[in-house]
Design an enzyme around this catalytic site. Structure first.
Site, PDB file in Angstrom:
ATOM      1  N   HIS A 175     -55.989  28.231 -17.632  1.00  0.00           N
ATOM      2  CA  HIS A 175     -55.506  26.965 -18.209  1.00  0.00           C
ATOM      3  C   HIS A 175     -54.622  27.277 -19.409  1.00  0.00           C
ATOM      4  O   HIS A 175     -55.071  27.902 -20.378  1.00  0.00           O
ATOM      5  CB  HIS A 175     -56.708  26.121 -18.634  1.00  0.00           C
ATOM      6  CG  HIS A 175     -56.368  24.736 -19.079  1.00  0.00           C
ATOM      7  ND1 HIS A 175     -56.157  23.700 -18.207  1.00  0.00           N
ATOM      8  CD2 HIS A 175     -56.196  24.234 -20.325  1.00  0.00           C
ATOM      9  CE1 HIS A 175     -55.876  22.603 -18.903  1.00  0.00           C
ATOM     10  NE2 HIS A 175     -55.902  22.893 -20.185  1.00  0.00           N
ATOM     11  N   ASP A 188     -52.397  25.732 -22.301  1.00  0.00           N
ATOM     12  CA  ASP A 188     -52.070  24.529 -23.091  1.00  0.00           C
ATOM     13  C   ASP A 188     -50.733  24.741 -23.771  1.00  0.00           C
ATOM     14  O   ASP A 188     -50.644  25.452 -24.775  1.00  0.00           O
ATOM     15  CB  ASP A 188     -53.181  24.271 -24.120  1.00  0.00           C
ATOM     16  CG  ASP A 188     -54.454  23.819 -23.453  1.00  0.00           C
ATOM     17  OD1 ASP A 188     -55.506  24.445 -23.669  1.00  0.00           O
ATOM     18  OD2 ASP A 188     -54.395  22.850 -22.682  1.00  0.00           O
ATOM     19  N   PHE A 213     -56.412  20.582 -29.592  1.00  0.00           N
ATOM     20  CA  PHE A 213     -57.221  21.595 -30.281  1.00  0.00           C
ATOM     21  C   PHE A 213     -58.466  21.922 -29.465  1.00  0.00           C
ATOM     22  O   PHE A 213     -59.057  21.044 -28.840  1.00  0.00           O
ATOM     23  CB  PHE A 213     -57.639  21.108 -31.675  1.00  0.00           C
ATOM     24  CG  PHE A 213     -56.465  20.930 -32.607  1.00  0.00           C
ATOM     25  CD1 PHE A 213     -55.836  19.704 -32.705  1.00  0.00           C
ATOM     26  CD2 PHE A 213     -55.959  22.011 -33.319  1.00  0.00           C
ATOM     27  CE1 PHE A 213     -54.722  19.537 -33.526  1.00  0.00           C
ATOM     28  CE2 PHE A 213     -54.850  21.857 -34.153  1.00  0.00           C
ATOM     29  CZ  PHE A 213     -54.230  20.617 -34.256  1.00  0.00           C
ATOM     30  N   GLY A 254     -62.446  23.397 -29.455  1.00  0.00           N
ATOM     31  CA  GLY A 254     -63.587  23.270 -30.357  1.00  0.00           C
ATOM     32  C   GLY A 254     -63.941  21.871 -30.790  1.00  0.00           C
ATOM     33  O   GLY A 254     -64.737  21.659 -31.698  1.00  0.00           O
ATOM     34  N   ASP A 277     -61.168  18.159 -18.972  1.00  0.00           N
ATOM     35  CA  ASP A 277     -60.596  19.062 -19.959  1.00  0.00           C
ATOM     36  C   ASP A 277     -61.015  18.642 -21.365  1.00  0.00           C
ATOM     37  O   ASP A 277     -60.677  17.578 -21.828  1.00  0.00           O
ATOM     38  CB  ASP A 277     -59.049  18.999 -19.824  1.00  0.00           C
ATOM     39  CG  ASP A 277     -58.347  19.977 -20.732  1.00  0.00           C
ATOM     40  OD1 ASP A 277     -57.110  20.068 -20.621  1.00  0.00           O
ATOM     41  OD2 ASP A 277     -59.024  20.644 -21.529  1.00  0.00           O
TER      42      ASP A 277
HETATM   43  C1  DX5 Z   1     -57.824  20.560 -25.463  1.00  0.00           C
HETATM   44  C2  DX5 Z   1     -57.477  21.751 -24.606  1.00  0.00           C
HETATM   45  C3  DX5 Z   1     -58.556  22.500 -23.862  1.00  0.00           C
HETATM   46  C4  DX5 Z   1     -59.929  22.589 -24.320  1.00  0.00           C
HETATM   47  C5  DX5 Z   1     -60.436  23.908 -24.864  1.00  0.00           C
HETATM   48  O1  DX5 Z   1     -56.649  20.067 -26.002  1.00  0.00           O
HETATM   49  O2  DX5 Z   1     -56.638  21.241 -23.581  1.00  0.00           O
HETATM   50  O3  DX5 Z   1     -58.028  23.728 -23.474  1.00  0.00           O
HETATM   51  O4  DX5 Z   1     -60.318  21.596 -25.174  1.00  0.00           O
HETATM   52  O5  DX5 Z   1     -61.838  24.012 -24.617  1.00  0.00           O
HETATM   53  P1  DX5 Z   1     -62.985  23.529 -25.615  1.00  0.00           P
HETATM   54  O6  DX5 Z   1     -62.800  22.076 -25.835  1.00  0.00           O
HETATM   55  O7  DX5 Z   1     -64.259  23.867 -24.855  1.00  0.00           O
HETATM   56  O8  DX5 Z   1     -62.870  24.342 -26.892  1.00  0.00           O
HETATM   57 ZN    ZN Z   2     -55.782  21.569 -21.693  1.00  0.00          ZN
END
Ligand code: DX5
Ligand code: ZN
Length: 223
Positions: A34, A36, A144, A146, A177
């Site tokens: 994935h 971002d 973000f 976390g 997601d």
């Molecule tokens: C959120 C991102 C994700 C994700 C990351 O903008 O698209 O990639 O939140 O994983 P977590 O939320 O588990 O840290």
């Molecule tokens: Zn994402």
């Protein structure tokens, strides 16, 4: 019921251990990486650009799951290096021309997903169901890692399942997601989710030595 797949959120990985991380993911048969892609305008963060994508493709053949958190992506798709094996998620909220944006993805032969933020109602999907292969349901406000899940999105996932069933659109893939813990994965699987974005809430807890265990734990929850 579609087989559950894991899409590892690479914004959560550290570049120092990237090769070792990819090796573990290949061993554990992680289905997608994935990515971002963030422009600092559509979301208040900047990250994972075109050069990162190019380098990653040299490291592994694991398909990419490109989450475009950028304004008006329909004008920028050719910059990215999209391949047929990829998923590309574009945000409903990122352009006035949603259907044209989805049309422009056709020439790449990739899977076309429409991403919607927590406050975006499901009914916006009504007129584009025939143009998408999947939906990326954001469980947090994007940008973000976390973050904590926006609690209303759990009910939203249940409503989306009914919305799609009522329209005989069970073929549309549901990706979730944001803050996908094993516990959230277990719940969302019941509501039809089959692709789980795995970030700091699952795979990327602890250090690289913990990733194999974390992956196995998530697999049990979502199988
Ligand atoms: C959120 C991102 C994700 C994700 C990351 O903008 O698209 O990639 O939140 O994983 P977590 O939320 O588990 O840290
Ligand atoms: Zn994402």
């Amino acid at each position: 019921m579609r087989k559950s797949e894991i899409s590892a959120s690479m914004m959560c990985s550290d570049l120092v251990n990237l090769k070792q991380t990819i090796h573990i993911f290949e061993e554990q048969k992680i289905e997608y990486l994935h990515i971002d892609v963030m422009d600092g305008e559509f979301v208040p963060n900047i990250g994972l650009g075109v050069d990162y994508i190019k380098s990653l493709r040299k490291l592994t053949s694991i398909p990419l799951d490109l989450h475009l958190m950028i304004r008006e992506p329909e004008y920028k798709l050719s910059w990215i290096g999209i391949e047929k094996t990829d998923i590309v998620s574009v945000h409903y909220e990122s352009t006035y021309q949603v259907q044209r944006m989805l049309d422009r993805l056709n020439s790449f032969g990739c899977k076309k997903f429409l991403a919607i933020n927590p406050a975006t109602p499901i009914w916006v999907l009504e007129e584009v169901l025939d143009y998408i292969d999947g939906i990326n349901l954001l469980m947090v406000n994007p940008g973000f890692a976390g973050q904590r899940i926006v609690t209303s999105t759990i009910k939203k996932a249940e409503k989306l399942q009914h919305f799609l069933q009522e329209r005989n659109k069970g073929n549309i893939i549901l990706q979730v997601d944001g803050n996908i813990t094993p516990e959230h994965g277990l719940i969302l699987k019941k509501y039809g989710a089959s692709i789980f974005v795995a970030g700091t809430s699952s795979i990327f807890r602890g250090n690289v030595e913990d990733y194999e265990h974390n992956i196995k734990e998530l697999r049990v929850a979502i199988e």
